[in-house]
Design an enzyme around this catalytic site. Structure first.
Site, PDB file in Angstrom:
ATOM      1  N   MET A  33       0.849  -1.192   0.000  1.00 31.08           N
ATOM      2  CA  MET A  33       0.000   0.000   0.000  1.00 31.08           C
ATOM      3  C   MET A  33       0.888   1.247   0.000  1.00 31.08           C
ATOM      4  O   MET A  33       0.441   2.339   0.369  1.00 31.08           O
ATOM      5  CB  MET A  33      -0.935  -0.018   1.213  1.00 31.08           C
ATOM      6  N   GLY A  34       2.139   1.081  -0.416  1.00 33.06           N
ATOM      7  CA  GLY A  34       3.032   2.225  -0.566  1.00 33.06           C
ATOM      8  C   GLY A  34       3.638   2.696   0.746  1.00 33.06           C
ATOM      9  O   GLY A  34       3.596   2.002   1.754  1.00 33.06           O
ATOM     10  N   TYR A  35       4.210   3.919   0.691  1.00 28.91           N
ATOM     11  CA  TYR A  35       4.984   4.482   1.805  1.00 28.91           C
ATOM     12  C   TYR A  35       6.036   3.446   2.210  1.00 28.91           C
ATOM     13  O   TYR A  35       6.123   3.024   3.352  1.00 28.91           O
ATOM     14  CB  TYR A  35       4.076   4.869   2.980  1.00 28.91           C
ATOM     15  N   HIS A  37       9.170   1.097   3.040  1.00 31.46           N
ATOM     16  CA  HIS A  37      10.240   1.172   4.049  1.00 31.46           C
ATOM     17  C   HIS A  37      11.110  -0.075   3.923  1.00 31.46           C
ATOM     18  O   HIS A  37      10.902  -0.905   3.025  1.00 31.46           O
ATOM     19  CB  HIS A  37       9.645   1.316   5.453  1.00 31.46           C
ATOM     20  N   HIS A  40       9.443  -3.469   3.302  1.00 29.03           N
ATOM     21  CA  HIS A  40       9.025  -3.738   1.915  1.00 29.03           C
ATOM     22  C   HIS A  40      10.233  -4.063   1.043  1.00 29.03           C
ATOM     23  O   HIS A  40      10.168  -4.920   0.169  1.00 29.03           O
ATOM     24  CB  HIS A  40       8.344  -2.501   1.303  1.00 29.03           C
ATOM     25  N   GLN A  64     -10.280  -2.694   2.648  1.00 28.59           N
ATOM     26  CA  GLN A  64      -9.759  -3.378   3.831  1.00 28.59           C
ATOM     27  C   GLN A  64      -9.715  -2.466   5.059  1.00 28.59           C
ATOM     28  O   GLN A  64      -9.197  -2.846   6.097  1.00 28.59           O
ATOM     29  CB  GLN A  64      -8.392  -4.012   3.557  1.00 28.59           C
ATOM     30  N   GLY A 150       5.203 -10.102   3.927  1.00 26.95           N
ATOM     31  CA  GLY A 150       6.000 -10.080   5.148  1.00 26.95           C
ATOM     32  C   GLY A 150       5.395 -10.971   6.221  1.00 26.95           C
ATOM     33  O   GLY A 150       4.175 -11.045   6.372  1.00 26.95           O
ATOM     34  N   SER A 188       7.449  -0.674   9.891  1.00 26.36           N
ATOM     35  CA  SER A 188       6.054  -0.521   9.467  1.00 26.36           C
ATOM     36  C   SER A 188       5.823   0.914   9.005  1.00 26.36           C
ATOM     37  O   SER A 188       6.416   1.845   9.562  1.00 26.36           O
ATOM     38  CB  SER A 188       5.123  -0.819  10.652  1.00 26.36           C
ATOM     39  N   ARG A 190       3.337   2.590   9.596  1.00 27.51           N
ATOM     40  CA  ARG A 190       2.648   3.312  10.678  1.00 27.51           C
ATOM     41  C   ARG A 190       3.628   3.885  11.699  1.00 27.51           C
ATOM     42  O   ARG A 190       3.275   4.802  12.439  1.00 27.51           O
ATOM     43  CB  ARG A 190       1.652   2.387  11.368  1.00 27.51           C
TER      44      ARG A 190
HETATM   45  O1  PAF Z   1       0.017  -5.669   3.503  1.00 31.90           O
HETATM   46  C1  PAF Z   1      -0.453  -4.782   2.752  1.00 31.90           C
HETATM   47  O2  PAF Z   1       0.177  -3.763   2.501  1.00 31.90           O
HETATM   48  C2  PAF Z   1      -1.862  -4.960   2.185  1.00 31.90           C
HETATM   49  O3  PAF Z   1      -2.703  -5.598   3.088  1.00 31.90           O
HETATM   50  C3  PAF Z   1      -1.872  -5.678   0.828  1.00 31.90           C
HETATM   51  C4  PAF Z   1      -1.361  -7.107   0.934  1.00 31.90           C
HETATM   52  C5  PAF Z   1      -1.024  -4.904  -0.171  1.00 31.90           C
HETATM   53  C6  PAF Z   1      -3.307  -5.739   0.288  1.00 31.90           C
HETATM   54  O4  PAF Z   1      -3.852  -4.476   0.125  1.00 31.90           O
END
Ligand code: PAF
Length: 296
Positions: A33-35, A37, A40, A64, A150, A188, A190
């Protein structure tokens, strides 16, 4: 350092992947979902090492998030993400608009019950249905050879693995170990929202997981006692809210009483500084197994 190709539309992504697919190149997908770090980027590096083409999807998936959750304030930085992806050799960043992913309200939802309704799913109704459905869409759009998730989001990884088995997706799901900051805090998006004092307090979570591991290594087999010790340690941090601590079988997330030979995962969620922190640690009752895993 070449910048990755930024693709915003599903049809353009399909077109871009058709030649490499015809040539038999493997495709690694890192859904995010970007941002981005370090956590990722560990997924990206693993994907880069194992595939001809690496696609990172960046999509803050509205389905979600619950009505009172952090969708609007979820951090975004596409430019920074593109730079990081360039530095790590990503070929394609797929960042679709909500209208392209959801042109009309979805009539289909994937519910990996009961995995999606227990634990975090009980605290966030609908969350894992949203995750499973968007991941299935991404799998159908990208048709990757491998997809990377992850272990920090352990329940998410378990839900995705089960969905892939149940629906016979021909995709290998690769779980990548949690990346930690030097003081143990799990990386994370967050974390960026924590004040310096809360950021410092947040280290209690990984210390509590260290304690769980040490207790089991010292011979404790009663999962309730281990969970209580973790809870108490976190409760000792006055900035932390009430934690949820569960010990579950690592493969199935089913409840465990006594810790035996089967690997167990300690799952923790803690509200702290306006953020819900998540962390996990897989531990093993067999003598020496945790030590062996740490030094592997
Ligand atoms: O872990 C995430 O960032 C999200 O839940 C995912 C797997 C990209 C689905 O939107």
């Amino acid at each position: 350092m070449t910048r990755p190709t930024l693709i915003r539309r599903i049809s353009d992504l399909r077109a871009a992947l058709s030649a490499p697919r015809r040539e038999g190149q493997s495709i690694g997908l890192v859904p995010t979902m970007g941002y981005l770090h370090r956590g990722h980027m560990a997924l990206v590096d693993r994907a880069r090492g194992e595939n001809g083409i690496v696609v990172v999807s960046i999509f803050v998936n509205p389905t979600q998030f619950g009505p009172n959750e952090d969708l609007d304030i979820y951090p975004r930085d596409l430019d920074g993400d593109l730079k990081l992806c360039a530095a790590h050799g990503v070929d394609i960043v797929f960042a679709p608009e909500v209208d392209d992913m959801y042109p009309e309200p979805m009539a289909t939802t994937i519910d990996v019950a009961p995995l999606s309704t227990i634990l975090i799913g009980a605290q966030r109704p609908g969350h894992f249905q949203g995750v499973a459905t968007v991941v299935a869409k991404l799998f159908n759009i990208v048709q990757p050879t491998r997809a990377y998730f992850g272990e920090k989001d352990f329940q998410q990884l378990t839900v995705v693995r089960r969905m892939v088995r149940d629906l016979s997706f021909d995709i290998a799901i690769v779980g990548v170990p949690t990346v930690r900051e030097a003081d143990g805090l799990a990386a994370s998006s967050r974390n960026a929202r924590l004040s310096p004092a809360d950021r410092h307090a947040a280290t209690v979570v990984s210390r509590a997981l260290d304690l769980a591991e040490a207790l089991v290594a010292g011979g404790e087999r009663d999962s309730d006692k281990v969970a209580d010790a973790v809870r108490q340690m976190i409760a000792g941090e006055k900035r932390a809210g009430t934690p949820t601590v569960d010990l579950r079988e690592a493969g199935t997330l089913s409840e465990v009483g006594m810790i035996g030979e089967t690997p167990v995962v300690v799952l923790v969620t803690v509200p702290l500084g306006g953020v819900l922190l998540l962390d996990q640690r897989e531990i093993h009752g067999a003598a020496g197994a945790n030590q062996a895993r740490r030094t592997a």
